[in-house]
Design an enzyme around this catalytic site. Structure first.
Site, PDB file in Angstrom:
ATOM      1  N   TYR A   1      24.754  11.823 -33.631  1.00 26.64           N
ATOM      2  CA  TYR A   1      25.288  10.574 -33.092  1.00 26.64           C
ATOM      3  C   TYR A   1      26.036   9.871 -34.212  1.00 26.64           C
ATOM      4  CZ  TYR A   1      25.062   6.388 -30.124  1.00 26.64           C
ATOM      5  OH  TYR A   1      25.365   5.299 -29.360  1.00 26.64           O
TER       6      TYR A   1
ATOM      7  N   LYS B   1      22.523  26.085  -6.767  1.00 25.99           N
ATOM      8  CA  LYS B   1      23.628  26.864  -7.339  1.00 25.99           C
ATOM      9  C   LYS B   1      23.585  26.730  -8.873  1.00 25.99           C
ATOM     10  CE  LYS B   1      25.973  27.966  -3.446  1.00 25.99           C
ATOM     11  NZ  LYS B   1      26.498  29.242  -3.002  1.00 25.99           N
TER      12      LYS B   1
HETATM   13  C1  LIG Z   1      25.876  30.861   0.455  1.00 20.61           C
HETATM   14  C2  LIG Z   1      26.773  29.731   0.647  1.00 20.61           C
HETATM   15  O1  LIG Z   1      27.475  29.304  -0.263  1.00 20.61           O
HETATM   16  C3  LIG Z   1      26.855  29.113   1.957  1.00 20.61           C
HETATM   17  O2  LIG Z   1      26.206  29.570   2.895  1.00 20.61           O
HETATM   18  O3  LIG Z   1      27.592  28.109   2.082  1.00 20.61           O
HETATM   19 MG   LIG Z   2      28.470  27.477   0.165  1.00 21.13          MG
END
Ligand SMILES: CC(=O)C(=O)O
Ligand SMILES: [Mg+2]
Ligand SMILES: NC(=O)C1=CN([C@@H]2O[C@H](COP(=O)(O)OP(=O)(O)OC[C@H]3O[C@@H](n4cnc5c(N)ncnc54)[C@H](O)[C@@H]3O)[C@@H](O)[C@H]2O)C=CC1
Length: 479
Positions: free
Chosen positions: A114, A169
């Site tokens: 920092y 994700k």
């Molecule tokens: C797997 C995916 O990205 C969906 O079903 O929208």
């Molecule tokens: Mg998707």
């Protein structure tokens, strides 16, 4: 095969049991009679008159939980304190966190990470912005951006409700490919505002993964961002899905002894995934693709409000076949579902060509269940984790982004996507290939590495890689 609607899960039922009024045997019998499978029992509290137990029970779906709960409610001496679903428990407080790479143990450390030390690093980047790649997290970060309008097959459920998918994700990016991904759900569905916002946050990221943004807005959003940003932008539902479908099809047609180019392919759901998948199949040499959406088959000469369908009508359905899915499915070699639950019927599958290939990809509930299709299909795949042949874009996006971040590609070209599809297909050896194994498992470590290598190779060839050689990349990894 596993059940649908969640694929079977477990719940923890916390009960207060009055010892003089009821035995545990009675409770266990009630759960068993209701079809529940007890997998664990923990005593959490005991007194002279009562015990409190957490009973973990395997159930098939939420309705099953309800049945078991009702069976317990009527037993004298039993009080249900709580019923917690394991899936919900796993989501408590979210699924990811930010962790520093180095601890800050003293003032000396503080002055480096920092102020004042950090200021010299800031000025180095100010003088040469390309240094952001080596001196910040940019070289390993991807923004997973959604507006919540086409979340899985659940539709327009909004940005807050989209977060669990985007967090998922991000977990997959990290676990599969070491990529640091950030879930970003936007409270706007306005195309211009989304473009402006993504551009504004782009400096901190090495790539943008657009997710679950409905069509046709997703096409303009992606195209504009690709043109206006110098980092790769990839709408996963379009291209990740198309890559994985092509990978699965390459192996499926090999198995059934057909040529992909001469197959009749019927696709339902001509949205983000359906259109990208069609484009990918055409670039792989398929000539007879028929797209069907809610109003029936898309045919050249018809009028469309959706601009993307004008392209679609011009470039597909050479035989100008008209009608519903049931009408055009006759004689099809391949069905690809990218629409919603239950769209394909057993009777439709019966009228497909010999050795039918059915990819029912809608999440979480496919266009036809494997149980219904199985007697009539040769190869069956879904997007789900609880059946064989999981065709899901998770097989693509970690490896493709690992590749583009490592070679610092500015774009993801069609050649890179085709290379990724072939790399995924190649993970299944000829002697392993069978009806239940046309696509590698999501947990097969070879997938990310093969996709990464193939994507980097294609990026060098397409001229979009900004690092010159594999050696340079390896050196950068050890910086
Ligand atoms: C797997 C995916 O990205 C969906 O079903 O929208
Ligand atoms: Mg998707
Ligand atoms: N397995 C996988 O990896 C992936 C699966 N999907 C699934 O594909 C589906 C579509 O996703 P997107 O293309 O992103 O959504 P989208 O909203 O862009 O497109 C969906 C299209 O399907 C059409 N549709 C919906 N119900 C229909 C029906 N009953 N009959 C005919 N057409 C129908 C809609 O009109 C729309 O054109 C979702 O269920 C999603 O979960 C999408 C991406 C990846």
């Amino acid at each position: 095969m596993a059940g649908l609607n969640g694929g079977g899960t477990s719940v923890i039922v916390r009960l207060e049991i009055h010892k003089e009024l009821v035995t545990f045997g009675r409770i266990a019998t009630a759960i068993g009679d209701a079809g529940g499978d007890i997998v664990a029992i923990d005593v959490t509290r005991a007194s002279k008159t009562t015990t409190t137990r957490d009973i973990t029970v395997k159930v098939s779906d939420p309705e099953h939980t309800e049945t078991i709960t009702k069976a317990l409610q009527v037993i004298p001496g039993v009080r249900i304190i709580n019923v917690s679903d394991q899936t919900f428990l796993l989501h408590l407080g979210g699924k990811i966190e930010v962790t520093p790479k180095v601890p800050i143990k003293n003032r000396d450390d503080l002055s480096r990470v920092y102020t004042p030390g950090v200021a010299r690093v800031c000025m180095a980047i100010h003088e040469d912005p390309s240094k952001a790649h080596s001196l910040t997290i940019k070289r390993n970060t991807v923004a997973v951006v959604s507006d919540g309008t086409a979340v899985l097959g659940l539709g327009n459920i909004g940005p807050e409700a989209a977060m669990p998918v985007m967090e998922g994700k991000a977990m997959l990016f990290k676990q599969m490919a070491g990529v640091d991904a950030f879930p970003i759900c936007l409270d706007t569905q306005d195309t211009e505002e989304i473009i402006r916002t993504v551009k504004a946050i782009a400096p901190g990221f090495g790539g943008i993964n657009l997710e679950d943004i409905s069509s046709p807005r997703c096409f303009e959003i992606e195209e504009r961002l690709i043109n206006e940003l110098d980092i790769p932008v990839f709408h996963d539902d379009q291209h990740g899905t198309a890559v994985v479908i092509l990978a699965g099809l390459l192996n499926a047609v090999k198995l059934v002894g057909k040529q992909l180019e001469s197959c009749k392919v019927v696709i339902t759901g001509i949205g983000a995934a359906g259109i990208a998948c069609t484009k990918m199949l055409i670039s792989a040499g398929v000539t007879n693709v028929i797209g069907v959406d809610r109003q029936g088959a898309i045919v050249r000469g018809d009028e469309f409000t959706n601009k993307a369908w004008e392209w679609y009508a011009e470039n597909t359905n050479p035989g100008l076949e008209r009608g519903t899915l049931s009408d055009v499915i006759s004689g099809a070699d391949i069905f690809i579902g990218l629409s919603g639950p239950g769209v394909l019927k057993q009777d439709d599958v019966k009228r497909m060509a010999t050795d039918p290939i059915v990819f029912a990809m809608a999440n979480p509930t496919p266009e036809i269940t494997p149980e219904e299709a199985e007697p009539y299909v040769r190869v069956m795949a879904t997007g789900r984790s609880d059946y064989p042949n999981q065709i899901n874009n998770v097989l693509c996006f970690p490896g493709i982004f690992r590749g583009v971040l490592d070679c610092r590609a500015s774009k993801i070209t069609q050649e890179m996507k085709l290379a990724a599809a072939k790399a995924i297909a190649s993970v299944v050896n000829e002697d392993e290939l069978n009806e239940y194994y046309i696509i590698p498992s999501v947990f097969n470590h070879a997938v990310v590495e093969k996709v990464r290598e193939a994507v980097m190779e294609a990026a060098f060839e397409s001229g979009v890689a900004r690092r010159r050689s594999q050696r340079e990349i390896n050196e950068a990894h050890h910086e």
